[in-house]
Design a protein around this motif. Structure first.
Motif, PDB file in Angstrom:
ATOM      1  N   TRP A 117       1.644  13.079  -5.914  1.00  0.00           N
ATOM      2  CA  TRP A 117       2.028  13.391  -7.285  1.00  0.00           C
ATOM      3  C   TRP A 117       1.430  14.749  -7.690  1.00  0.00           C
ATOM      4  CZ3 TRP A 117       4.784   9.915 -10.495  1.00  0.00           C
ATOM      5  CH2 TRP A 117       4.864  10.267 -11.844  1.00  0.00           C
ATOM      6  N   PRO A 118       2.234  15.614  -8.343  1.00  0.00           N
ATOM      7  CA  PRO A 118       1.685  16.896  -8.803  1.00  0.00           C
ATOM      8  C   PRO A 118       0.452  16.692  -9.687  1.00  0.00           C
ATOM      9  CG  PRO A 118       4.070  16.854  -9.028  1.00  0.00           C
ATOM     10  CD  PRO A 118       3.664  15.456  -8.650  1.00  0.00           C
ATOM     11  N   GLY A 119      -0.573  17.452  -9.438  1.00  0.00           N
ATOM     12  CA  GLY A 119      -1.812  17.312 -10.196  1.00  0.00           C
ATOM     13  C   GLY A 119      -2.803  16.384  -9.531  1.00  0.00           C
ATOM     14  N   ILE A 120      -2.313  15.480  -8.656  1.00  0.00           N
ATOM     15  CA  ILE A 120      -3.189  14.591  -7.899  1.00  0.00           C
ATOM     16  C   ILE A 120      -3.417  15.172  -6.503  1.00  0.00           C
ATOM     17  CG2 ILE A 120      -3.538  12.266  -6.975  1.00  0.00           C
ATOM     18  CD1 ILE A 120      -3.581  12.375 -10.007  1.00  0.00           C
ATOM     19  N   LYS A 121      -2.337  15.596  -5.857  1.00  0.00           N
ATOM     20  CA  LYS A 121      -2.408  16.059  -4.468  1.00  0.00           C
ATOM     21  C   LYS A 121      -3.367  17.243  -4.291  1.00  0.00           C
ATOM     22  CE  LYS A 121       0.482  17.440  -0.548  1.00  0.00           C
ATOM     23  NZ  LYS A 121      -0.074  16.395   0.327  1.00  0.00           N
ATOM     24  N   THR A 122      -3.456  18.100  -5.287  1.00  0.00           N
ATOM     25  CA  THR A 122      -4.321  19.281  -5.153  1.00  0.00           C
ATOM     26  C   THR A 122      -5.801  18.943  -5.324  1.00  0.00           C
ATOM     27  OG1 THR A 122      -4.027  19.773  -7.508  1.00  0.00           O
ATOM     28  CG2 THR A 122      -2.528  20.853  -5.951  1.00  0.00           C
ATOM     29  N   GLN A 123      -6.103  17.733  -5.815  1.00  0.00           N
ATOM     30  CA  GLN A 123      -7.488  17.390  -6.119  1.00  0.00           C
ATOM     31  C   GLN A 123      -8.041  16.209  -5.330  1.00  0.00           C
ATOM     32  OE1 GLN A 123      -8.588  17.821 -10.428  1.00  0.00           O
ATOM     33  NE2 GLN A 123      -6.381  17.682 -10.724  1.00  0.00           N
ATOM     34  N   VAL A 124      -7.146  15.354  -4.831  1.00  0.00           N
ATOM     35  CA  VAL A 124      -7.576  14.132  -4.144  1.00  0.00           C
ATOM     36  C   VAL A 124      -6.780  13.969  -2.848  1.00  0.00           C
ATOM     37  CG1 VAL A 124      -7.950  11.638  -4.363  1.00  0.00           C
ATOM     38  CG2 VAL A 124      -7.981  13.076  -6.404  1.00  0.00           C
ATOM     39  N   THR A 125      -7.424  13.460  -1.819  1.00  0.00           N
ATOM     40  CA  THR A 125      -6.730  13.116  -0.584  1.00  0.00           C
ATOM     41  C   THR A 125      -7.093  11.687  -0.189  1.00  0.00           C
ATOM     42  OG1 THR A 125      -6.366  13.746   1.735  1.00  0.00           O
ATOM     43  CG2 THR A 125      -8.601  14.018   0.865  1.00  0.00           C
ATOM     44  N   VAL A 126      -6.155  10.998   0.463  1.00  0.00           N
ATOM     45  CA  VAL A 126      -6.426   9.635   0.920  1.00  0.00           C
ATOM     46  C   VAL A 126      -7.246   9.717   2.205  1.00  0.00           C
ATOM     47  CG1 VAL A 126      -5.447   7.424   1.626  1.00  0.00           C
ATOM     48  CG2 VAL A 126      -4.289   8.805  -0.114  1.00  0.00           C
ATOM     49  N   ASP A 127      -8.523   9.411   2.080  1.00  0.00           N
ATOM     50  CA  ASP A 127      -9.438   9.447   3.223  1.00  0.00           C
ATOM     51  C   ASP A 127      -8.987   8.466   4.293  1.00  0.00           C
ATOM     52  OD1 ASP A 127     -12.028  10.404   4.331  1.00  0.00           O
ATOM     53  OD2 ASP A 127     -12.569   8.283   4.151  1.00  0.00           O
ATOM     54  N   GLY A 128      -8.396   7.349   3.864  1.00  0.00           N
ATOM     55  CA  GLY A 128      -7.884   6.358   4.796  1.00  0.00           C
ATOM     56  C   GLY A 128      -7.494   5.089   4.075  1.00  0.00           C
ATOM     57  N   GLY A 167      -6.156  11.819   5.575  1.00  0.00           N
ATOM     58  CA  GLY A 167      -5.088  12.459   4.812  1.00  0.00           C
ATOM     59  C   GLY A 167      -3.803  11.652   4.892  1.00  0.00           C
ATOM     60  N   THR A 168      -3.914  10.354   4.649  1.00  0.00           N
ATOM     61  CA  THR A 168      -2.823   9.410   4.870  1.00  0.00           C
ATOM     62  C   THR A 168      -1.570   9.752   4.078  1.00  0.00           C
ATOM     63  OG1 THR A 168      -4.572   7.743   5.109  1.00  0.00           O
ATOM     64  CG2 THR A 168      -2.312   6.938   5.026  1.00  0.00           C
ATOM     65  N   GLU A 169      -1.718  10.393   2.927  1.00  0.00           N
ATOM     66  CA  GLU A 169      -0.540  10.723   2.114  1.00  0.00           C
ATOM     67  C   GLU A 169       0.435  11.628   2.847  1.00  0.00           C
ATOM     68  OE1 GLU A 169      -3.668  13.833   0.904  1.00  0.00           O
ATOM     69  OE2 GLU A 169      -3.587  11.760   1.620  1.00  0.00           O
ATOM     70  N   ASP A 170      -0.047  12.366   3.836  1.00  0.00           N
ATOM     71  CA  ASP A 170       0.826  13.254   4.603  1.00  0.00           C
ATOM     72  C   ASP A 170       1.537  12.536   5.746  1.00  0.00           C
ATOM     73  OD1 ASP A 170       0.154  15.477   3.038  1.00  0.00           O
ATOM     74  OD2 ASP A 170      -1.632  15.881   4.245  1.00  0.00           O
ATOM     75  N   ASP A 171       1.195  11.271   5.950  1.00  0.00           N
ATOM     76  CA  ASP A 171       1.781  10.503   7.057  1.00  0.00           C
ATOM     77  C   ASP A 171       2.546   9.287   6.552  1.00  0.00           C
ATOM     78  OD1 ASP A 171       2.107  10.008   9.907  1.00  0.00           O
ATOM     79  OD2 ASP A 171       0.718   8.332   9.664  1.00  0.00           O
ATOM     80  N   ILE A 172       2.891   9.284   5.270  1.00  0.00           N
ATOM     81  CA  ILE A 172       3.501   8.103   4.663  1.00  0.00           C
ATOM     82  C   ILE A 172       4.847   7.756   5.283  1.00  0.00           C
ATOM     83  CG2 ILE A 172       4.634   9.390   2.791  1.00  0.00           C
ATOM     84  CD1 ILE A 172       2.918   5.922   2.538  1.00  0.00           C
ATOM     85  N   ALA A 173       5.557   8.748   5.816  1.00  0.00           N
ATOM     86  CA  ALA A 173       6.880   8.496   6.408  1.00  0.00           C
ATOM     87  C   ALA A 173       6.800   7.595   7.631  1.00  0.00           C
ATOM     88  CB  ALA A 173       7.550   9.818   6.777  1.00  0.00           C
ATOM     89  N   PRO A 204       0.811  -1.231   0.000  1.00  0.00           N
ATOM     90  CA  PRO A 204       0.000   0.000   0.000  1.00  0.00           C
ATOM     91  C   PRO A 204       0.839   1.273   0.000  1.00  0.00           C
ATOM     92  CG  PRO A 204      -0.690  -1.537   1.729  1.00  0.00           C
ATOM     93  CD  PRO A 204       0.612  -2.028   1.206  1.00  0.00           C
ATOM     94  N   GLN A 205       2.050   1.223   0.576  1.00  0.00           N
ATOM     95  CA  GLN A 205       2.816   2.443   0.783  1.00  0.00           C
ATOM     96  C   GLN A 205       3.140   3.197  -0.510  1.00  0.00           C
ATOM     97  OE1 GLN A 205       3.258  -0.448   2.267  1.00  0.00           O
ATOM     98  NE2 GLN A 205       3.595  -0.181   4.457  1.00  0.00           N
ATOM     99  N   PRO A 206       3.650   2.554  -1.575  1.00  0.00           N
ATOM    100  CA  PRO A 206       3.918   3.301  -2.800  1.00  0.00           C
ATOM    101  C   PRO A 206       2.663   3.899  -3.421  1.00  0.00           C
ATOM    102  CG  PRO A 206       5.071   1.199  -2.817  1.00  0.00           C
ATOM    103  CD  PRO A 206       4.117   1.163  -1.664  1.00  0.00           C
ATOM    104  N   LEU A 207       1.537   3.211  -3.269  1.00  0.00           N
ATOM    105  CA  LEU A 207       0.282   3.724  -3.803  1.00  0.00           C
ATOM    106  C   LEU A 207      -0.146   4.983  -3.057  1.00  0.00           C
ATOM    107  CD1 LEU A 207      -2.223   3.527  -5.574  1.00  0.00           C
ATOM    108  CD2 LEU A 207      -3.186   1.924  -3.906  1.00  0.00           C
ATOM    109  N   VAL A 208      -0.069   4.949  -1.735  1.00  0.00           N
ATOM    110  CA  VAL A 208      -0.426   6.134  -0.948  1.00  0.00           C
ATOM    111  C   VAL A 208       0.503   7.291  -1.283  1.00  0.00           C
ATOM    112  CG1 VAL A 208      -0.581   7.080   1.387  1.00  0.00           C
ATOM    113  CG2 VAL A 208      -1.441   4.777   0.925  1.00  0.00           C
ATOM    114  N   ALA A 209       1.794   6.994  -1.443  1.00  0.00           N
ATOM    115  CA  ALA A 209       2.755   8.045  -1.777  1.00  0.00           C
ATOM    116  C   ALA A 209       2.425   8.703  -3.106  1.00  0.00           C
ATOM    117  CB  ALA A 209       4.166   7.468  -1.802  1.00  0.00           C
TER     118      ALA A 209
END
Length: 350
Positions: free
Chosen positions: A117-128, A229-235, A108-113
């Motif tokens: 991606w530019p153009g994705i981050k401004t329009q979509v967030t990982v709800d969980g 907003g899981t993409e912000d916690d991928i680390a 799952p980690q590479p997918l969440v990361a």
């Protein structure tokens, strides 16, 4: 900021944990919410996509379902997943929510990361990230980190050891989770379920929420709207690959193989099902799924097998003009005896 973005839920889990059943229940109770599905099927036949298209609900129209069949989604992010997301976002009738069902083999980690991606981050967030666990399989020790149980597995299957990618993959899916669904609780005792939960917690540094379920029945309002907003916690969710293989090499899944078997009509359902059980045990097949054409029946039969447990049900009538047939995806380890399995399946169809 996240309120203006389309929420996306990543549903992961090992082979046969019940991801598709969970999604079908979600769609059947979506109450008008327009949900787009991205399905990463492992194998050459889009079984899960066809199952979902059979739900007959307005929220899972064929236009809202995209299948990615070119391999593990975590290996094809740039080539497959990102273009699919961009296409969804370019639509005039954009979805209210995006649900991504990963392959049982995906990290799952590479997918969440990829949501950064530019153009994705401004329009979509990982709800969980939701990880579905086959509680009965874990209770039986099939994917536990207990060395004694792993030694027993090694005796049964020389392809597995304590460093098995299967074990690491299971842990990676748990580590990425915001919500863990302990599915199939009706198949084990309360004591075993407590053991499953405690065993999972022993491997985690984070504390995700646990929900118990049977047959994937979890209310959509519980699954959707987590707002993580899981993409912000991928680390904080690094995989084994990232922790132990930081040499730039891509991981692979060469230890797995899958193939599709096309057969004619099945004459005896009971004999066919019992034969499948014996075949799965004798060849240590990890997963078997697909559809069967039952002679004299107007509906097609869905076949879902994990280990020796087989579920069959009739999902919909064969459509007018649709070519009837039996199609099964077989997934196993790299040394699986494809020719022998094909021959046996051909005999079982009768």
């Amino acid at each position: 900021m996240n309120g203006s973005k389309i929420p996306a839920t990543v549903i992961t889990g090992f082979l046969g944990a019940g991801k598709t059943t969970l999604i079908r229940h979600m769609l059947a109770n979506a109450k008008g919410k327009r949900i787009a599905l991205i399905i990463n099927e492992f194998g050459d036949l889009g079984v899960d996509g066809d199952v979902l298209k059979g739900c007959g609900d307005e929220v899972c129209s064929e236009d809202d379902i995209v299948e990615l069949t070119n391999g593990c989604i975590c290996c094809t992010v740039a080539d497959d997943f990102i273009p699919t997301m961009e296409k969804l976002l370019a639509r005039a009738n954009r979805p209210d929510h995006i649900v991504i069902e990963t392959s049982g083999l995906a990290l799952p980690q590479p997918l969440v990361a990829a949501f950064n991606w530019p153009g994705i981050k401004t329009q979509v967030t990982v709800d969980g990230v939701i990880t579905v666990v086959d509680s009965a399989a874990v209770a039986a020790g099939r994917f536990a980190d207990d060395h004694d149980k792993l030694d027993a597995q090694r005796l049964a299957d020389e392809g597995l050891d304590h460093d098995s990618p299967l074990e690491e993959l299971f842990e990676d899916q748990l580590m990425a989770a915001d919500l863990i669904i302990l599915n199939k609780t009706d198949l084990i005792s309360a004591a075993d379920l407590t053991g499953v939960r405690d065993g999972i917690l022993a491997h985690l540094t984070r504390r995700p929420v646990f929900i118990e379920a049977r047959q994937g029945e979890v209310a959509p309002e519980v699954l959707l709207g987590l707002g993580i907003g899981t993409e912000d916690d991928i680390a904080n969710r690094k995989s084994h690959h990232e922790l132990h293989h930081a040499d730039g090499h891509e991981h692979d899944h060469d230890e797995f193989e899958s193939f599709v078997v096309n057969l004619g009509p099945v004459s005896d359902v009971a004999a066919f099902t019992e034969g499948l059980k014996a075949l799965i045990v004798s060849h240590d097949i990890l997963r078997l799924k697909g559809f069967a054409d039952i002679a004299g029946k107007p509906m097609r039969m869905v076949v879902q097998a994990v280990g020796a447990r087989i579920d069959t049900h009739f999902d919909r009538p064969w459509a007018a003009g649709e070519a009837r047939g039996t199609r099964l995806v077989v997934i196993g380890l790299h040394d699986i005896e494809e020719a022998a399995i094909r021959e046996t399946l051909t005999g079982l169809a009768g």
